[in-house]
Design a protein around this motif. Structure first.
Motif, PDB file in Angstrom:
ATOM      1  N   GLU A 214       0.843  -1.207   0.000  1.00 15.85           N
ATOM      2  CA  GLU A 214       0.000   0.000   0.000  1.00 15.85           C
ATOM      3  C   GLU A 214       0.872   1.249   0.000  1.00 15.85           C
ATOM      4  OE1 GLU A 214      -2.782   0.540   3.248  1.00 15.85           O
ATOM      5  OE2 GLU A 214      -3.539  -1.467   2.830  1.00 15.85           O
ATOM      6  N   LEU A 215       1.920   1.222   0.837  1.00 17.64           N
ATOM      7  CA  LEU A 215       2.806   2.375   0.960  1.00 17.64           C
ATOM      8  C   LEU A 215       3.593   2.593  -0.338  1.00 17.64           C
ATOM      9  CD1 LEU A 215       3.851   4.616   2.833  1.00 17.64           C
ATOM     10  CD2 LEU A 215       5.657   3.054   3.568  1.00 17.64           C
ATOM     11  N   LEU A 216       4.019   1.510  -0.975  1.00 15.09           N
ATOM     12  CA  LEU A 216       4.746   1.642  -2.246  1.00 15.09           C
ATOM     13  C   LEU A 216       3.846   2.262  -3.308  1.00 15.09           C
ATOM     14  CD1 LEU A 216       6.709  -1.752  -2.272  1.00 15.09           C
ATOM     15  CD2 LEU A 216       7.674   0.552  -1.956  1.00 15.09           C
ATOM     16  N   ALA A 217       2.587   1.806  -3.347  1.00 18.67           N
ATOM     17  CA  ALA A 217       1.631   2.357  -4.319  1.00 18.67           C
ATOM     18  C   ALA A 217       1.428   3.847  -4.045  1.00 18.67           C
ATOM     19  CB  ALA A 217       0.308   1.603  -4.244  1.00 18.67           C
ATOM     20  N   TYR A 218       1.265   4.182  -2.771  1.00 15.12           N
ATOM     21  CA  TYR A 218       1.089   5.575  -2.363  1.00 15.12           C
ATOM     22  C   TYR A 218       2.313   6.409  -2.765  1.00 15.12           C
ATOM     23  CZ  TYR A 218       0.566   9.560   0.843  1.00 15.12           C
ATOM     24  OH  TYR A 218       0.471  10.822   1.379  1.00 15.12           O
ATOM     25  N   ASN A 219       3.500   5.880  -2.485  1.00 11.47           N
ATOM     26  CA  ASN A 219       4.727   6.616  -2.806  1.00 11.47           C
ATOM     27  C   ASN A 219       4.925   6.785  -4.308  1.00 11.47           C
ATOM     28  OD1 ASN A 219       5.570   7.311  -0.282  1.00 11.47           O
ATOM     29  ND2 ASN A 219       6.771   5.433   0.026  1.00 11.47           N
ATOM     30  N   TYR A 220       4.529   5.785  -5.071  1.00 17.76           N
ATOM     31  CA  TYR A 220       4.585   5.937  -6.527  1.00 17.76           C
ATOM     32  C   TYR A 220       3.710   7.121  -6.935  1.00 17.76           C
ATOM     33  CZ  TYR A 220       3.927   5.361 -11.497  1.00 17.76           C
ATOM     34  OH  TYR A 220       3.861   5.623 -12.845  1.00 17.76           O
ATOM     35  N   GLY A 221       2.460   7.116  -6.478  1.00 13.33           N
ATOM     36  CA  GLY A 221       1.518   8.172  -6.852  1.00 13.33           C
ATOM     37  C   GLY A 221       1.972   9.548  -6.393  1.00 13.33           C
ATOM     38  N   ARG A 222       2.462   9.592  -5.157  1.00 11.54           N
ATOM     39  CA  ARG A 222       2.897  10.883  -4.599  1.00 11.54           C
ATOM     40  C   ARG A 222       4.061  11.461  -5.422  1.00 11.54           C
ATOM     41  NH1 ARG A 222       6.693  12.508  -0.858  1.00 11.54           N
ATOM     42  NH2 ARG A 222       7.320  10.358  -0.460  1.00 11.54           N
ATOM     43  N   ASN A 223       5.058  10.629  -5.690  1.00 11.39           N
ATOM     44  CA  ASN A 223       6.222  11.127  -6.431  1.00 11.39           C
ATOM     45  C   ASN A 223       5.906  11.422  -7.891  1.00 11.39           C
ATOM     46  OD1 ASN A 223       8.597  11.245  -4.580  1.00 11.39           O
ATOM     47  ND2 ASN A 223       7.921   9.167  -4.142  1.00 11.39           N
ATOM     48  N   LEU A 224       5.042  10.619  -8.474  1.00  7.74           N
ATOM     49  CA  LEU A 224       4.629  10.903  -9.853  1.00  7.74           C
ATOM     50  C   LEU A 224       3.892  12.239  -9.916  1.00  7.74           C
ATOM     51  CD1 LEU A 224       4.491   9.468 -12.743  1.00  7.74           C
ATOM     52  CD2 LEU A 224       2.109   9.046 -12.172  1.00  7.74           C
ATOM     53  N   GLY A 225       3.015  12.453  -8.950  1.00 10.11           N
ATOM     54  CA  GLY A 225       2.247  13.698  -8.901  1.00 10.11           C
ATOM     55  C   GLY A 225       3.138  14.915  -8.704  1.00 10.11           C
ATOM     56  N   MET A 226       4.133  14.782  -7.811  1.00 10.37           N
ATOM     57  CA  MET A 226       5.051  15.886  -7.578  1.00 10.37           C
ATOM     58  C   MET A 226       5.854  16.184  -8.849  1.00 10.37           C
ATOM     59  SD  MET A 226       4.421  16.836  -4.465  1.00 10.37           S
ATOM     60  CE  MET A 226       5.729  18.000  -4.091  1.00 10.37           C
ATOM     61  N   ALA A 227       6.358  15.126  -9.492  1.00 12.22           N
ATOM     62  CA  ALA A 227       7.137  15.301 -10.730  1.00 12.22           C
ATOM     63  C   ALA A 227       6.293  15.973 -11.811  1.00 12.22           C
ATOM     64  CB  ALA A 227       7.655  13.945 -11.223  1.00 12.22           C
ATOM     65  N   TYR A 228       5.046  15.573 -11.872  1.00 12.96           N
ATOM     66  CA  TYR A 228       4.099  16.115 -12.863  1.00 12.96           C
ATOM     67  C   TYR A 228       3.913  17.624 -12.655  1.00 12.96           C
ATOM     68  CZ  TYR A 228      -0.563  16.336 -15.210  1.00 12.96           C
ATOM     69  OH  TYR A 228      -1.636  16.633 -16.006  1.00 12.96           O
ATOM     70  N   GLN A 229       3.656  18.019 -11.402  1.00 13.28           N
ATOM     71  CA  GLN A 229       3.389  19.436 -11.145  1.00 13.28           C
ATOM     72  C   GLN A 229       4.647  20.291 -11.290  1.00 13.28           C
ATOM     73  OE1 GLN A 229       0.199  20.729 -10.684  1.00 13.28           O
ATOM     74  NE2 GLN A 229       1.383  22.541 -11.221  1.00 13.28           N
ATOM     75  N   LEU A 230       5.805  19.765 -10.833  1.00 13.24           N
ATOM     76  CA  LEU A 230       7.055  20.519 -10.972  1.00 13.24           C
ATOM     77  C   LEU A 230       7.346  20.763 -12.454  1.00 13.24           C
ATOM     78  CD1 LEU A 230       9.056  18.692  -8.178  1.00 13.24           C
ATOM     79  CD2 LEU A 230       8.729  21.183  -8.288  1.00 13.24           C
ATOM     80  N   THR A 231       7.122  19.739 -13.267  1.00 22.32           N
ATOM     81  CA  THR A 231       7.341  19.885 -14.707  1.00 22.32           C
ATOM     82  C   THR A 231       6.362  20.890 -15.298  1.00 22.32           C
ATOM     83  OG1 THR A 231       8.063  17.587 -14.769  1.00 22.32           O
ATOM     84  CG2 THR A 231       7.530  18.615 -16.883  1.00 22.32           C
ATOM     85  N   ASP A 232       5.105  20.801 -14.852  1.00 21.38           N
ATOM     86  CA  ASP A 232       4.084  21.737 -15.314  1.00 21.38           C
ATOM     87  C   ASP A 232       4.483  23.177 -14.977  1.00 21.38           C
ATOM     88  OD1 ASP A 232       1.420  21.463 -16.557  1.00 21.38           O
ATOM     89  OD2 ASP A 232       0.766  22.645 -14.813  1.00 21.38           O
ATOM     90  N   ASP A 233       5.071  23.352 -13.809  1.00 21.24           N
ATOM     91  CA  ASP A 233       5.484  24.691 -13.387  1.00 21.24           C
ATOM     92  C   ASP A 233       6.657  25.224 -14.218  1.00 21.24           C
ATOM     93  OD1 ASP A 233       3.454  24.619 -11.554  1.00 21.24           O
ATOM     94  OD2 ASP A 233       4.721  24.200  -9.816  1.00 21.24           O
ATOM     95  N   VAL A 234       7.527  24.311 -14.685  1.00 20.99           N
ATOM     96  CA  VAL A 234       8.596  24.716 -15.614  1.00 20.99           C
ATOM     97  C   VAL A 234       7.983  25.094 -16.962  1.00 20.99           C
ATOM     98  CG1 VAL A 234      10.576  23.905 -16.964  1.00 20.99           C
ATOM     99  CG2 VAL A 234      10.431  23.373 -14.520  1.00 20.99           C
ATOM    100  N   LEU A 235       7.079  24.231 -17.456  1.00 17.72           N
ATOM    101  CA  LEU A 235       6.477  24.460 -18.779  1.00 17.72           C
ATOM    102  C   LEU A 235       5.681  25.762 -18.819  1.00 17.72           C
ATOM    103  CD1 LEU A 235       5.302  20.832 -19.698  1.00 17.72           C
ATOM    104  CD2 LEU A 235       7.283  22.088 -20.594  1.00 17.72           C
ATOM    105  N   ASP A 236       5.178  26.203 -17.674  1.00 19.56           N
ATOM    106  CA  ASP A 236       4.449  27.460 -17.647  1.00 19.56           C
ATOM    107  C   ASP A 236       5.368  28.621 -18.039  1.00 19.56           C
ATOM    108  OD1 ASP A 236       1.683  28.430 -16.884  1.00 19.56           O
ATOM    109  OD2 ASP A 236       2.920  29.829 -15.732  1.00 19.56           O
ATOM    110  N   PHE A 237       6.676  28.469 -17.782  1.00 17.26           N
ATOM    111  CA  PHE A 237       7.644  29.486 -18.202  1.00 17.26           C
ATOM    112  C   PHE A 237       8.223  29.228 -19.584  1.00 17.26           C
ATOM    113  CE2 PHE A 237       7.870  29.924 -13.541  1.00 17.26           C
ATOM    114  CZ  PHE A 237       7.676  31.290 -13.428  1.00 17.26           C
ATOM    115  N   THR A 238       8.452  27.942 -19.897  1.00 18.11           N
ATOM    116  CA  THR A 238       9.200  27.634 -21.124  1.00 18.11           C
ATOM    117  C   THR A 238       8.319  27.225 -22.286  1.00 18.11           C
ATOM    118  OG1 THR A 238       9.403  25.294 -20.567  1.00 18.11           O
ATOM    119  CG2 THR A 238      11.104  26.758 -19.713  1.00 18.11           C
ATOM    120  N   GLY A 239       7.088  26.778 -21.996  1.00 21.03           N
ATOM    121  CA  GLY A 239       6.248  26.211 -23.040  1.00 21.03           C
ATOM    122  C   GLY A 239       6.716  24.811 -23.377  1.00 21.03           C
TER     123      GLY A 239
END
Ligand code: FPP
Ligand code: MG
Ligand code: MG
Length: 346
Positions: A214-239
């Motif tokens: 359960e914790l591994l599944a949670y950690n996968y989702g949490r880290n994927l979500g963080m990576a997704y938003q951080l990338t989105d925040d870069v793309l907001d500047f760079t396109g």
């Protein structure tokens, strides 16, 4: 092994189930509230443009945790695989509904003009209907979830809604906490990663997996979500690669401070006072962008996204070994997805 090693389109493994979910959601909304049919056009593009992303992750997680029949669930009941799949589809459907409900409200808060590449519901039908459409989807999500008669799962997703609201509220702050990286990361978890993390956990829980899995599944989702938003925040500047290096700059124009600016501020403390003035005038926006591009802000954000993607991969690699080909393929697709997320390929 060659068939297993070739690159996999993560969505292709679950595309049939994704379109089934999309159709079910659309029919449900059209039947109940015809006026809201427009709102659900987002569902129809599932699998494309990042829509259906959450459902795809959850369906892949379901397959990645697949165990031999019959299954002993968390409630101590044996259920067949077909029943478990139906429950997992319900989680995927619920997660999408909560996400779209949030987006409909977000479009009102952001005065968004477009969504999914089309006129957003708030501009087409007005804010009032957009809010009600969000409420409708949110209620319907929990009506569907309640049918599983599993309080743990209902509680996991109820917490997600609380987190979405907290994240949006934190983002609205004008006090000095918005200069803190820690605050930003907490907000990002609430606004983006909690939904994927907690629904991945619900998938593992329903499958009767151990607390460890359960914790591994949670950690996968949490880290994927963080990576997704951080990338989105870069793309907001760079396109993205298709927009010729021009970002929409929507965050900074909405006075939302994201990781690239926070990292730039560490190198150029002068940026602080610019941030504190609130980006109300164009010259401040330009000044901040100048500092940003002189700094390693964008690169450091990309690096942080990559670290989260690596953590997500580690969670998948730590799952109990399996020699089932479908399980192996799904885990590879989940690993692949982390690469796509940090390159902004949705
Ligand atoms: C999009 O962020 C917004 C969200 C992912 C969450 C929105 C949540 C709420 C408005 C709280 C209410 C929640 C529910 C479930 C009714 P963004 O504006 O950064 O992204 P965008 O560029 O796609 O608009
Ligand atoms: Mg928005
Ligand atoms: Mg927003």
């Amino acid at each position: 092994t060659s068939a297993i090693e070739e690159p996999l389109d993560p969505f292709s493994l679950v595309s049939d189930e994704l379109s089934a979910i999309a159709n079910r959601l659309r029919l449900m909304v059209v039947a109940e509230v015809p006026k809201l049919a427009l709102a659900t056009d987002c569902f129809l593009t599932m699998g494309a443009q990042g829509k259906g992303f959450r459902a795809a992750v959850l369906l892949l997680m379901s397959k990645a945790l697949h165990m031999p029949l019959p299954q002993l669930t968390a409630d101590g009941v044996f259920i067949c695989l077909k029943e478990l799949n139906a429950r997992h589809q319900c989680i995927a459907e619920t997660a999408e509904m909560i996400y779209v409900a949030g987006l409909l409200h977000d479009n009102v808060l952001d005065d968004a003009e477009t969504n999914c590449g089309m006129g957003s519901l708030n501009t087409v039908m007005g804010n009032k209907l957009s809010v009600l459409a969000g409420d409708f989807l949110l209620s319907r999500a929990f009506v569907a979830l309640a049918k599983l008669k599993n309080t743990e799962v209902i509680s996991l997703l109820a917490v997600v809604v609380e987190h979405l609201v907290s994240g949006e509220t934190m983002q609205m702050t004008t006090s000095e906490e918005r200069r803190s990286m820690e605050y930003y990361l907490q907000k990002t978890f609430y606004k983006t990663a909690s939904l994927i993390a907690n629904s991945c956990k619900a998938i593992a829980f329903l499958a009767g997996q151990t607390a460890e899995v359960e914790l591994l599944a949670y950690n996968y989702g949490r880290n994927l979500g963080m990576a997704y938003q951080l990338t989105d925040d870069v793309l907001d500047f760079t396109g993205s690669s298709s927009s010729l290096g021009k970002g929409s700059l929507s965050d900074i124009n909405k006075n939302i401070v994201t990781a690239p600016i926070l990292f730039a501020m560490e190198e150029y403390p002068q940026l602080r006072e610019v941030v504190d003035r609130g980006f109300g005038n164009r010259s401040d926006v330009k000044l901040a962008l100048d500092y940003l591009h002189k700094s390693r802000g964008l690169d450091r954000t990309r690096e942080l996204a990559a670290e989260h993607a690596d953590e997500a991969v580690k969670a998948i690699e730590a799952l109990p070994a399996s020699d089932d080909e479908d399980v192996i393929k799904s885990r590879r697709a989940l690993v692949n997805l982390t690469r796509r997320v940090i390159t902004g390929t949705k």
